[in-house]
Design a protein around this motif. Structure first.
Motif, short mmCIF file in Angstrom:
data_model
loop_
_atom_site.label_atom_id
_atom_site.label_comp_id
_atom_site.label_asym_id
_atom_site.label_seq_id
_atom_site.Cartn_x
_atom_site.Cartn_y
_atom_site.Cartn_z
N ARG A 81 0.84 -1.21 0.00
CA ARG A 81 0.00 0.00 0.00
C ARG A 81 0.87 1.25 0.00
O ARG A 81 0.57 2.23 -0.70
CB ARG A 81 -0.93 0.00 1.21
N ILE A 82 1.96 1.22 0.76
CA ILE A 82 2.87 2.36 0.81
C ILE A 82 3.64 2.50 -0.50
O ILE A 82 3.97 3.59 -0.93
CB ILE A 82 3.86 2.20 2.00
N GLY A 83 3.93 1.37 -1.12
CA GLY A 83 4.68 1.39 -2.38
C GLY A 83 6.14 1.07 -2.24
O GLY A 83 6.92 1.29 -3.16
N PHE A 84 6.53 0.53 -1.08
CA PHE A 84 7.92 0.13 -0.88
C PHE A 84 8.17 -1.22 -1.53
O PHE A 84 7.30 -2.09 -1.53
CB PHE A 84 8.25 -0.04 0.61
N THR A 85 9.39 -1.40 -2.02
CA THR A 85 9.83 -2.74 -2.38
C THR A 85 10.34 -3.39 -1.10
O THR A 85 10.57 -2.70 -0.09
CB THR A 85 10.97 -2.71 -3.41
N GLN A 86 10.56 -4.68 -1.14
CA GLN A 86 11.13 -5.35 0.03
C GLN A 86 12.51 -4.78 0.34
O GLN A 86 12.86 -4.59 1.51
CB GLN A 86 11.22 -6.86 -0.21
N GLN A 87 13.29 -4.50 -0.69
CA GLN A 87 14.64 -3.95 -0.48
C GLN A 87 14.58 -2.56 0.14
O GLN A 87 15.36 -2.25 1.04
CB GLN A 87 15.42 -3.91 -1.80
N GLU A 88 13.64 -1.73 -0.30
CA GLU A 88 13.50 -0.39 0.29
C GLU A 88 13.12 -0.49 1.77
O GLU A 88 13.66 0.25 2.60
CB GLU A 88 12.45 0.42 -0.47
N LEU A 89 12.21 -1.39 2.09
CA LEU A 89 11.85 -1.58 3.50
C LEU A 89 13.03 -2.08 4.30
O LEU A 89 13.26 -1.62 5.42
CB LEU A 89 10.66 -2.54 3.63
N ALA A 90 13.80 -2.98 3.72
CA ALA A 90 14.99 -3.49 4.40
C ALA A 90 15.99 -2.35 4.66
O ALA A 90 16.54 -2.24 5.76
CB ALA A 90 15.64 -4.60 3.58
N ASP A 91 16.20 -1.53 3.66
CA ASP A 91 17.13 -0.41 3.81
C ASP A 91 16.67 0.58 4.87
O ASP A 91 17.46 1.08 5.67
CB ASP A 91 17.32 0.31 2.47
N LEU A 92 15.37 0.89 4.88
CA LEU A 92 14.83 1.85 5.84
C LEU A 92 14.79 1.30 7.27
O LEU A 92 14.98 2.05 8.22
CB LEU A 92 13.42 2.27 5.44
N SER A 93 14.53 0.02 7.40
CA SER A 93 14.34 -0.56 8.74
C SER A 93 15.60 -1.19 9.30
O SER A 93 15.69 -1.38 10.51
CB SER A 93 13.24 -1.62 8.69
N GLY A 94 16.52 -1.57 8.43
CA GLY A 94 17.69 -2.29 8.90
C GLY A 94 17.42 -3.77 9.14
O GLY A 94 18.24 -4.48 9.71
N VAL A 95 16.27 -4.25 8.69
CA VAL A 95 15.90 -5.66 8.81
C VAL A 95 16.27 -6.34 7.51
O VAL A 95 16.00 -5.82 6.42
CB VAL A 95 14.39 -5.82 9.11
N ASN A 96 16.89 -7.49 7.61
CA ASN A 96 17.34 -8.23 6.44
C ASN A 96 16.18 -8.51 5.49
O ASN A 96 15.11 -8.92 5.91
CB ASN A 96 17.98 -9.55 6.92
#
Length: 137
Positions: A81-96
């Motif tokens: 819904r936000i439009g993040f890719t998994q990689q973008e979420l990983a980069d923003l959160s620091g979660v693998n």
């Protein structure tokens, strides 16, 4: 003599009671608001199931409706819904990214993630830990 006002044709409310029970059972099972469920499955569709499912165990009707809801894990629902890719979420959160993928695909239970992981994911997507766990604010 007065008129007899006894109803000659009985009203069958059973289908409505059954549909209400099934709807409440489904709401409890998927932990989503009625508005979410009825936004995806109109009440008339649940009522129309009565003649097929009313003599079966309630679980059968609820399983069928649950499949129709096409529920996604809350993390996947929000991320897309936000439009993040998994990689973008990983980069923003620091979660693998592998962990994010596993949570979204149901391979790992997000409820068993560390508090820090849940906090980082929630913060990156501007939501609450509770939403990631149960899917409602």
């Amino acid at each position: 003599m007065g008129r007899n006002f006894i109803q000659t044709q009985p009203i069958d409310y059973y289908a409505e009671y059954w549909a209400g029970y099934i709807l409440a059972y489904l709401q409890w099972k998927v932990n989503r608001p009625f508005s979410f469920i009825l936004g995806r499955i109109p009440l008339i569709d649940i009522l129309s199931m009565h003649h097929i499912y009313h003599e079966m165990a309630e679980e059968r009707a609820v399983e069928y409706l649950e499949k129709r809801l096409e529920l996604k894990p809350p993390i996947l629902e929000l991320r897309t819904r936000i439009g993040f890719t998994q990689q973008e979420l990983a980069d923003l959160s620091g979660v693998n990214v592998r962990n994010i993928r596993a949570y979204e695909q149901g391979q790992n239970d997000i409820a068993k993630a560390s508090g820090e992981t849940l906090y980082r994911l929630a913060k990156a997507m501007n939501t609450t830990v509770e939403f990631l766990l149960v899917g409602q604010h």
